[in-house]
Write a protein that holds these residues in place. Structure first.
Motif, PDB file in Angstrom:
ATOM      1  N   PHE A 140     -11.494  -3.727  10.719  1.00 11.92           N
ATOM      2  CA  PHE A 140     -12.883  -3.613  10.288  1.00 11.92           C
ATOM      3  C   PHE A 140     -13.182  -2.255   9.649  1.00 11.92           C
ATOM      4  CE2 PHE A 140     -17.528  -3.608  10.743  1.00 11.92           C
ATOM      5  CZ  PHE A 140     -17.825  -4.912  10.368  1.00 11.92           C
ATOM      6  N   ARG A 141     -12.700  -1.186  10.251  1.00 11.72           N
ATOM      7  CA  ARG A 141     -12.999   0.156   9.726  1.00 11.72           C
ATOM      8  C   ARG A 141     -12.372   0.393   8.346  1.00 11.72           C
ATOM      9  NH1 ARG A 141     -11.370   4.134  14.412  1.00 11.72           N
ATOM     10  NH2 ARG A 141      -9.711   2.575  14.583  1.00 11.72           N
ATOM     11  N   PRO A 142     -11.081   0.081   8.132  1.00 12.02           N
ATOM     12  CA  PRO A 142     -10.549   0.267   6.774  1.00 12.02           C
ATOM     13  C   PRO A 142     -11.229  -0.629   5.751  1.00 12.02           C
ATOM     14  CG  PRO A 142      -8.921  -0.755   8.227  1.00 12.02           C
ATOM     15  CD  PRO A 142     -10.011  -0.247   9.090  1.00 12.02           C
TER      16      PRO A 142
ATOM     17  N   VAL B 103      -5.600   4.711   5.403  1.00 11.12           N
ATOM     18  CA  VAL B 103      -6.716   3.780   5.407  1.00 11.12           C
ATOM     19  C   VAL B 103      -6.524   2.635   4.414  1.00 11.12           C
ATOM     20  CG1 VAL B 103      -8.068   5.032   3.699  1.00 11.12           C
ATOM     21  CG2 VAL B 103      -9.244   3.666   5.415  1.00 11.12           C
ATOM     22  N   THR B 104      -5.679   2.822   3.428  1.00  6.49           N
ATOM     23  CA  THR B 104      -5.461   1.763   2.432  1.00  6.49           C
ATOM     24  C   THR B 104      -4.346   0.805   2.842  1.00  6.49           C
ATOM     25  OG1 THR B 104      -3.855   3.070   1.174  1.00  6.49           O
ATOM     26  CG2 THR B 104      -6.177   3.335   0.594  1.00  6.49           C
ATOM     27  N   ASP B 105      -3.666   1.099   3.947  1.00  9.52           N
ATOM     28  CA  ASP B 105      -2.528   0.285   4.374  1.00  9.52           C
ATOM     29  C   ASP B 105      -2.970  -0.851   5.291  1.00  9.52           C
ATOM     30  OD1 ASP B 105       0.013  -0.360   6.117  1.00  9.52           O
ATOM     31  OD2 ASP B 105       0.755   0.825   4.425  1.00  9.52           O
ATOM     32  N   ARG B 106      -2.267  -1.971   5.211  1.00  7.77           N
ATOM     33  CA  ARG B 106      -2.607  -3.126   6.044  1.00  7.77           C
ATOM     34  C   ARG B 106      -2.380  -2.849   7.534  1.00  7.77           C
ATOM     35  NH1 ARG B 106       1.198  -6.334   4.828  1.00  7.77           N
ATOM     36  NH2 ARG B 106       1.935  -7.251   6.775  1.00  7.77           N
ATOM     37  N   ARG B 107      -1.650  -1.815   7.838  1.00  3.71           N
ATOM     38  CA  ARG B 107      -1.354  -1.490   9.233  1.00  3.71           C
ATOM     39  C   ARG B 107      -2.160  -0.283   9.731  1.00  3.71           C
ATOM     40  NH1 ARG B 107       3.444  -3.717   7.299  1.00  3.71           N
ATOM     41  NH2 ARG B 107       4.065  -5.495   8.615  1.00  3.71           N
ATOM     42  N   TYR B 108      -3.207   0.043   9.003  1.00  6.29           N
ATOM     43  CA  TYR B 108      -4.062   1.140   9.448  1.00  6.29           C
ATOM     44  C   TYR B 108      -4.632   0.809  10.826  1.00  6.29           C
ATOM     45  CZ  TYR B 108      -7.921   4.425   9.796  1.00  6.29           C
ATOM     46  OH  TYR B 108      -8.791   5.396  10.240  1.00  6.29           O
TER      47      TYR B 108
END
Length: 570
Positions: free
Chosen positions: A17-19, A169-174
């Motif tokens: 949610f945050r990213p 923050v741009t990564d799917r694993r953030y």
């Protein structure tokens, strides 16, 4: 410039949610911040009214697939001469009152599966691949806010590459708390009944597949506990599993490689397909096909199979070159499933030939959810993995109540604010291991949500162990309410259908302790959630050890028998 602060409540932590908020704020040229706290997610926005309005509209329409927004509250709004131009993700904040919702365990997403099957990817064939959109959640959480240090992944320090993904923050694993790879994450291995390791990771997968094709029985550790697995086409293997597990005729669950493989053994309608493919991945009970070619021992004397699709990377790897496996809960009769490695060797050594284990601890045991279909209407017959701990939401504000539940198919519920949190299926409380699990999950729920119940509600039966456990743990509660078993079912049906008036309830739920001190069963009740009148019942049938109700309504047809009774009692 305008400044607005919002509080978003619901399943909004551990789901990307945050990213998502950060990326959208940058697209709309909004400054501000986003932060997890014990109430949900706080979003602070600086920018034009138009862009802030667009942000909030897209927040609802485009939220991550696993998010569930229950409410958005405006905390404050004002005009400011200038504000933050950048949008940042702030460190999680712990508050006195805990209101955040914990996400359930979610099936491996398509993006992770593509990476796992890509020879050029660093997670190629890694059996614990996950991201913000999938993987274990509830079963690894020890505390909130949902951060890695408060999960069973805390003992696996991330390597440099995983750490970079986790903080990007741009990564799917953030901030994917279970994030790991083969260099820094959990390890998979296969061992014999004495615990001797035979192979690890991919070699362990290949050896497991070989043993399954040879007709061996494997205990396989999953997200919420162990399964017992074997080849459903191998008559001798399935028969041996029944003998060893002392399970004479109760059906075994099947795991199919994909939807096409499932269609070869069962009929799947539109609703069943939707459920099977959902991220929750329940077992769905479907009608058998006549030419399924499976062993008669899989589900003897019934015309349905319980089928599910793979929901962990290990499952997908095991089913690469096999269409179907039996995947039945690894437990002894009426007990919770086995989840610990030592526990598995101790309790399953007489059943399994080999064990496929891993070292990511399961903090909370949870079984597979089971759904039966009445036409196109799904009926949850066991609410567990994929659904728990997602709450039921009440339109009314609820006082803090602890509902102790029954004894045989044990669960409990905790009411707080607008939420009703119901535990997973916990087993038969006549078993010591079920009592231990009940107490563990009860402690976890009250800790995570920081609820101190003011009221205790329990079954009227004076000997129920669920009542005894709750009274011992909540001895400070002075306001306790005993509820007649069948009245509780009537009230639940009324609540489930959003009905507040009186109704006639036909309760066919076995037995319950009656208001007259006798055992009731097969009741015709008229009333509401507040009270009821017993207007009719099935005839008593004295049996050794107590009184149960027969299914004999006498000579009168049902409707003509019930109608005058209701009129007379009212």
């Amino acid at each position: 410039m305008n400044r607005k602060v919002f509080l978003v409540k619901g399943v909004v932590q551990g789901v990307g949610f945050r990213p998502f908020c950060s990326r959208m704020a940058k697209e709309l040229e909004l400054g501000g911040s986003v932060q997890n706290n014990s109430s949900g997610v706080i979003i602070e926005l600086y920018g034009t009214d138009k862009n802030i309005k667009t942000f909030m509209e897209r927040l609802i329409e485009e939220a991550p697939p696993l998010a569930m927004i229950q409410a958005i509250e405006v905390v404050c709004e004002d005009d400011v001469p200038e504000g933050l131009k950048d949008f940042t993700i702030r460190t999680s904040e712990k508050q006195e009152i805990q209101q955040v919702l914990i996400p359930p365990d979610i099936a491996t997403c398509d993006d992770c599966l593509r990476e796992m099957r890509d020879p050029g990817d660093k997670r190629y064939r890694y059996p614990f691949i996950n991201c913000t959109n999938c993987g274990p959640r509830y079963t690894i959480i020890k505390g909130l806010p949902y951060d890695r240090t408060k999960t069973t992944m805390a003992c696996f320090p991330m390597c440099e590459d995983c750490s970079r993904e986790y903080h990007d923050v741009t990564d799917r694993r953030y901030h994917a708390q279970p994030n790991a790879c083969s260099r820094c994450g959990p390890t998979l291995w296969i061992c014999d009944v004495k615990g001797k390791r035979l192979a690890i990771n991919d070699e362990a997968i290949e050896l497991t597949k070989r043993y399954l094709k040879m007709g061996k029985i494997l205990a396989i550790k999953g997200v919420g506990g162990y399964h017992l697995a074997c080849d459903p086409k191998n008559d001798e293997a399935v028969r041996t599993l029944r003998v060893r597990k002392r399970r004479r005729d109760k059906p075994f669950a099947l795991m199919a490689k994909n939807l096409d493989a499932a269609r070869k053994v069962v009929f799947i309608n539109e609703m069943a397909e939707k459920l099977l493919l959902s991220p929750r991945r329940p077992i769905v009970v479907c009608p058998k096909r006549s030419c399924d070619r499976l062993s008669d021992y899989v589900a003897p004397n019934i015309d349905t199979y319980g089928v599910m699709l793979p929901y962990t990377p290990v499952h997908h790897l095991l089913l690469e070159d096999q269409d179907l496996l039996i995947m039945t809960s690894a437990n002894l009769s009426d007990e919770p499933l086995v989840a610990g490695n030592r526990e598995a060797l101790r309790d399953l050594g007489s059943i399994a030939d080999y064990f496929l284990m891993h070292d990511r601890d399961i903090y909370v045991k949870i079984d597979d959810s089971v759904i039966a279909l009445a036409g196109r209407t799904p009926i949850l017959t066991r609410r567990a993995r994929g659904y728990v701990p997602q709450p039921y939401i009440s339109k009314d504000l609820l006082p803090p109540i602890f509902g102790a539940g029954g004894e045989m198919k044990s669960t409990f519920s905790v009411a707080h604010d607008h939420y009703i949190f119901t535990s997973q299926y916990l087993g038969d409380l006549k078993e010591l291991s079920s009592i231990s699990l009940y107490e563990h999950v009860m402690d976890l729920f009250l800790l995570l949500y920081e609820i101190s119940p003011s009221y205790l509600v329990y079954d009227k039966h004076p000997l129920y162990l669920s009542t005894r456990i709750a009274k011992n743990k909540l001895s400070h509660i002075k306001d306790s309410i005993a509820v007649q078993h069948h009245h509780a079912h009537l009230a639940a049906c009324l609540w489930d259908n959003h009905f507040t008036g009186e109704a006639i309830g036909l309760i066919l739920d076995g037995t319950g302790y009656g208001d007259d001190g006798n055992i009731w069963g097969g009741e015709f009740l008229v009333g509401s959630a507040k009270n009821f009148i017993r207007v009719g019942n099935f005839l008593n049938a004295p049996l050794p050890g107590g009184i149960r109700r027969s299914w004999n309504l006498g000579d009168s047809p049902f409707l003509f028998w019930l109608k005058p009774l209701v009129k007379r009692k009212l």
